[in-house]
Design a protein around this motif. Structure first.
Motif, short mmCIF file in Angstrom:
data_model
loop_
_atom_site.label_atom_id
_atom_site.label_comp_id
_atom_site.label_asym_id
_atom_site.label_seq_id
_atom_site.Cartn_x
_atom_site.Cartn_y
_atom_site.Cartn_z
N LYS A 1 47.74 30.62 19.04
CA LYS A 1 47.03 29.76 19.75
C LYS A 1 46.39 30.66 21.02
O LYS A 1 46.14 29.83 22.07
CB LYS A 1 48.03 28.86 20.22
CG LYS A 1 48.42 27.73 18.89
CD LYS A 1 47.16 26.87 18.85
CE LYS A 1 47.48 25.84 17.77
NZ LYS A 1 46.39 25.07 17.52
N TYR B 1 44.92 27.94 24.14
CA TYR B 1 44.61 26.65 23.67
C TYR B 1 45.74 25.96 22.79
O TYR B 1 45.30 25.15 22.05
CB TYR B 1 43.21 26.81 23.06
CG TYR B 1 43.01 27.59 21.65
CD1 TYR B 1 42.97 26.60 20.50
CD2 TYR B 1 43.33 28.75 21.38
CE1 TYR B 1 42.93 26.94 19.41
CE2 TYR B 1 43.18 29.01 20.09
CZ TYR B 1 43.12 28.43 18.96
OH TYR B 1 42.95 28.94 17.91
N GLU C 1 44.42 22.01 22.48
CA GLU C 1 43.19 22.16 22.26
C GLU C 1 42.04 21.46 23.18
O GLU C 1 41.06 21.79 23.29
CB GLU C 1 42.81 21.92 20.81
CG GLU C 1 43.46 22.99 19.94
CD GLU C 1 42.94 22.63 18.40
OE1 GLU C 1 42.33 21.86 18.23
OE2 GLU C 1 43.64 23.15 17.62
N PRO D 1 42.27 23.56 27.25
CA PRO D 1 42.56 25.00 27.31
C PRO D 1 43.03 25.60 28.62
O PRO D 1 42.25 25.28 29.51
CB PRO D 1 41.30 25.88 26.37
CG PRO D 1 40.30 24.73 26.60
CD PRO D 1 40.94 23.51 26.78
#
Length: 189
Positions: free
Chosen positions: A68, A84, A87, A90
Motif C-alpha cells: 500500500k 494509499y 485509497e 492518499p
C-alpha cells in the motif's frame, strides 16, 4: 555476351560509386558569431541523497507500488513516498531528494534509481534517514543523461543559441557567452 554484361555491371558500379562520393563530404561545424557554452564542474549536491518532508508534485514521473506504498518520481528532483491505505485519501509520507532522478524500482526496502547518470541503491528502512548502499558511476550512457537531464539544462535567456551539454564532461554549473562558437546548435525559445 556474359563478358560484356560483367564489364557493364562493373562499370555501372564504378560510376555509381563516383556519383555517391560527391554526396558524402565531411560535415563542417556551423560557427555562431555568439553563443552560450556550458561551464562544467562537479556539483556534489546533485549526487547527495537526503530526506525531506512531503513535497508538492510538480513534474510527475514513473510510479512503483509495493503493498500500500506508492513511490512516484518527481522528475530531476527525487521520489515521493505515498501511503494509499485509504485509497480515497492518499497521504504523502515524505520525499527522498535525488538529483536527476527519472527511474524507480523497489525491493526489500531498497530503492533502485538513477542519480544523474549513476545507478544508486538506497536503504529506506528509515524514511527520515535514507542511506545510500551502492552507486554505479556513469552506468547510463551520455545519450541517456542528455535525454533525461541535460536537455532540461539550458541558459536562462530567451532566443539564444547554446552548445548542448555533454553529461560526461561534468555537471553544468553555469553558462558563459563566447564568440565564434562551433556546434552551438541548441536554441532557447
Amino acid at each position: 555476351m556474359k563478358k560484356v554484361y560483367s564489364h557493364f555491371s562493373a562499370l555501372s558500379l564504378l560510376l555509381f560509386s563516383l556519383m555517391l562520393a560527391g554526396c558524402f563530404r565531411p560535415v563542417k561545424p556551423q560557427i555562431r558569431a555568439e553563443a552560450y557554452v556550458p561551464v562544467y564542474g562537479f556539483d556534489s549536491s546533485l549526487r547527495m541523497i537526503s530526506a525531506s518532508g512531503p513535497q508538492p508534485t510538480v513534474n510527475a514521473g514513473k510510479l512503483y507500488v509495493v503493498g500500500k506504498t506508492l513511490f512516484q518520481v518527481e522528475l530531476d528532483k527525487g521520489i515521493h513516498v505515498i501511503d494509499y491505505t485509504d485509497e480515497q485519501n492518499p497521504k504523502k509520507l515524505g520525499f527522498i531528494n535525488i538529483g536527476g532522478c527519472s527511474e524507480v524500482a523497489v525491493k526489500n526496502n531498497v530503492i533502485f534509481t538513477n542519480c544523474m547518470n549513476d545507478v544508486v541503491s538506497i536503504d529506506i528502512n528509515d524514511l527520515s534517514a535514507p542511506k545510500e548502499l551502492n552507486r554505479a558511476v556513469n552506468a547510463f550512457s551520455s545519450d541517456y543523461y542528455y535525454n533525461q537531464m541535460a536537455v532540461r539544462q539550458k541558459p536562462p535567456y530567451p532566443n539564444v543559441y547554446y552548445k548542448c551539454p555533454d553529461g560526461f564532461q561534468g555537471d553544468v554549473i553555469g553558462w558563459k557567452l563566447e564568440k565564434n562558437v562551433e556546434w552551438a546548435n541548441c536554441q532557447t525559445y
